[in-house]
Design a protein around this motif. Sequence first.
Motif, PDB file in Angstrom:
ATOM      1  N   UNK A 283      42.323  44.105  40.536  1.00 20.75           N
ATOM      2  CA  UNK A 283      42.004  43.931  39.117  1.00 20.75           C
ATOM      3  C   UNK A 283      42.494  42.585  38.595  1.00 20.75           C
ATOM      4  N   UNK A 284      43.695  42.206  38.973  1.00 20.73           N
ATOM      5  CA  UNK A 284      44.246  40.939  38.485  1.00 20.73           C
ATOM      6  C   UNK A 284      43.481  39.762  39.089  1.00 20.73           C
ATOM      7  N   UNK A 285      43.140  39.838  40.362  1.00 24.24           N
ATOM      8  CA  UNK A 285      42.349  38.768  40.986  1.00 24.24           C
ATOM      9  C   UNK A 285      40.983  38.657  40.303  1.00 24.24           C
ATOM     10  N   UNK A 286      40.348  39.788  40.034  1.00 26.75           N
ATOM     11  CA  UNK A 286      39.033  39.772  39.374  1.00 26.75           C
ATOM     12  C   UNK A 286      39.129  39.172  37.975  1.00 26.75           C
ATOM     13  N   UNK A 287      40.163  39.529  37.226  1.00 25.02           N
ATOM     14  CA  UNK A 287      40.345  38.977  35.878  1.00 25.02           C
ATOM     15  C   UNK A 287      40.612  37.469  35.923  1.00 25.02           C
TER      16      UNK A 287
ATOM     17  N   UNK B 245      42.765  24.320  43.918  1.00 21.41           N
ATOM     18  CA  UNK B 245      44.022  25.003  43.612  1.00 21.41           C
ATOM     19  C   UNK B 245      43.778  26.417  43.115  1.00 21.41           C
ATOM     20  N   UNK B 246      42.745  26.603  42.306  1.00 21.93           N
ATOM     21  CA  UNK B 246      42.407  27.946  41.831  1.00 21.93           C
ATOM     22  C   UNK B 246      42.105  28.869  43.001  1.00 21.93           C
ATOM     23  N   UNK B 247      41.308  28.391  43.947  1.00 24.63           N
ATOM     24  CA  UNK B 247      40.973  29.209  45.122  1.00 24.63           C
ATOM     25  C   UNK B 247      42.219  29.492  45.958  1.00 24.63           C
ATOM     26  N   UNK B 248      43.098  28.501  46.081  1.00 25.60           N
ATOM     27  CA  UNK B 248      44.325  28.678  46.869  1.00 25.60           C
ATOM     28  C   UNK B 248      45.224  29.749  46.277  1.00 25.60           C
ATOM     29  N   UNK B 249      45.441  29.704  44.971  1.00 20.67           N
ATOM     30  CA  UNK B 249      46.355  30.666  44.351  1.00 20.67           C
ATOM     31  C   UNK B 249      45.742  32.073  44.365  1.00 20.67           C
ATOM     32  N   UNK B 250      44.441  32.186  44.150  1.00 18.84           N
ATOM     33  CA  UNK B 250      43.797  33.507  44.211  1.00 18.84           C
ATOM     34  C   UNK B 250      43.888  34.080  45.624  1.00 18.84           C
TER      35      UNK B 250
ATOM     36  N   UNK C  11      47.185  35.780  46.448  1.00 13.09           N
ATOM     37  CA  UNK C  11      47.391  37.104  45.858  1.00 13.09           C
ATOM     38  C   UNK C  11      46.458  38.130  46.498  1.00 13.09           C
ATOM     39  N   UNK C  12      45.237  37.718  46.757  1.00 11.62           N
ATOM     40  CA  UNK C  12      44.234  38.617  47.316  1.00 11.62           C
ATOM     41  C   UNK C  12      44.719  39.199  48.645  1.00 11.62           C
ATOM     42  N   UNK C  13      44.636  40.497  48.760  1.00  9.36           N
ATOM     43  CA  UNK C  13      45.033  41.151  50.002  1.00  9.36           C
ATOM     44  C   UNK C  13      46.523  41.415  50.138  1.00  9.36           C
ATOM     45  N   UNK C  14      47.317  40.984  49.169  1.00  9.66           N
ATOM     46  CA  UNK C  14      48.750  41.274  49.219  1.00  9.66           C
ATOM     47  C   UNK C  14      48.948  42.767  48.986  1.00  9.66           C
TER      48      UNK C  14
ATOM     49  N   UNK D 225      52.250  35.928  38.541  1.00  7.96           N
ATOM     50  CA  UNK D 225      51.831  34.522  38.524  1.00  7.96           C
ATOM     51  C   UNK D 225      50.332  34.390  38.252  1.00  7.96           C
ATOM     52  N   UNK D 226      49.538  35.201  38.934  1.00 10.54           N
ATOM     53  CA  UNK D 226      48.089  35.095  38.745  1.00 10.54           C
ATOM     54  C   UNK D 226      47.681  35.620  37.371  1.00 10.54           C
ATOM     55  N   UNK D 227      48.326  36.669  36.928  1.00 13.61           N
ATOM     56  CA  UNK D 227      48.086  37.204  35.579  1.00 13.61           C
ATOM     57  C   UNK D 227      48.357  36.116  34.541  1.00 13.61           C
TER      58      UNK D 227
END
Length: 165
Positions: A96-100, A32-37, A40-43, A62-64
């Motif tokens: 930045x948010x994906x990395x955090x 689930x963590x990989x799915x949600x990231x 967001x990634x590439x949006x 949401x990811x924040x």
Amino acid sequence: MTAAPRPRRRDTPPPRTGASETEVLRGFLDYLRASVAAKVEGAPDPEARTAHVPSGTNLLGLLHHLAFVERATFLGKRVTDWQATFHAAPEDGVAEVVARYREAVAEANAVLDGCADLGAPLPRARPDKPSPSVRWALTHLIEETGRHAGHADILREQIDGSTGR
């Protein structure tokens, strides 16, 4: 005239984990963590922070928020305003948010790696509040991350038509 086909991602099936309860719970949480990231990634950056529903929910927020949930649950970090966690800072972009978020997940996993007993309380420094059991924390994060992954699915599709995990 027919509508142009929407971009689709290949759907990733649920994980095949080991047989132990720990392997199953951690496997589904990581899935689930990989799915949600990935949602967001590439949006596209401006659209990722734009609310596409009346509640004001946005993809980046949401990811924040989930990064705060990881740190509060597994590391005992205090959050005084949960609503504020749904809003990334104006200077924070998607990368930045994906990395955090990934950093928060790595910190949480480092704690979990030291937990052999699912019934034991999480080893965290928060003397003012009892720690939940590792089992409870994993189950809660599966529910929380899964719920927001579903929100992210819808928001990402509204942004650019992207679907799939």
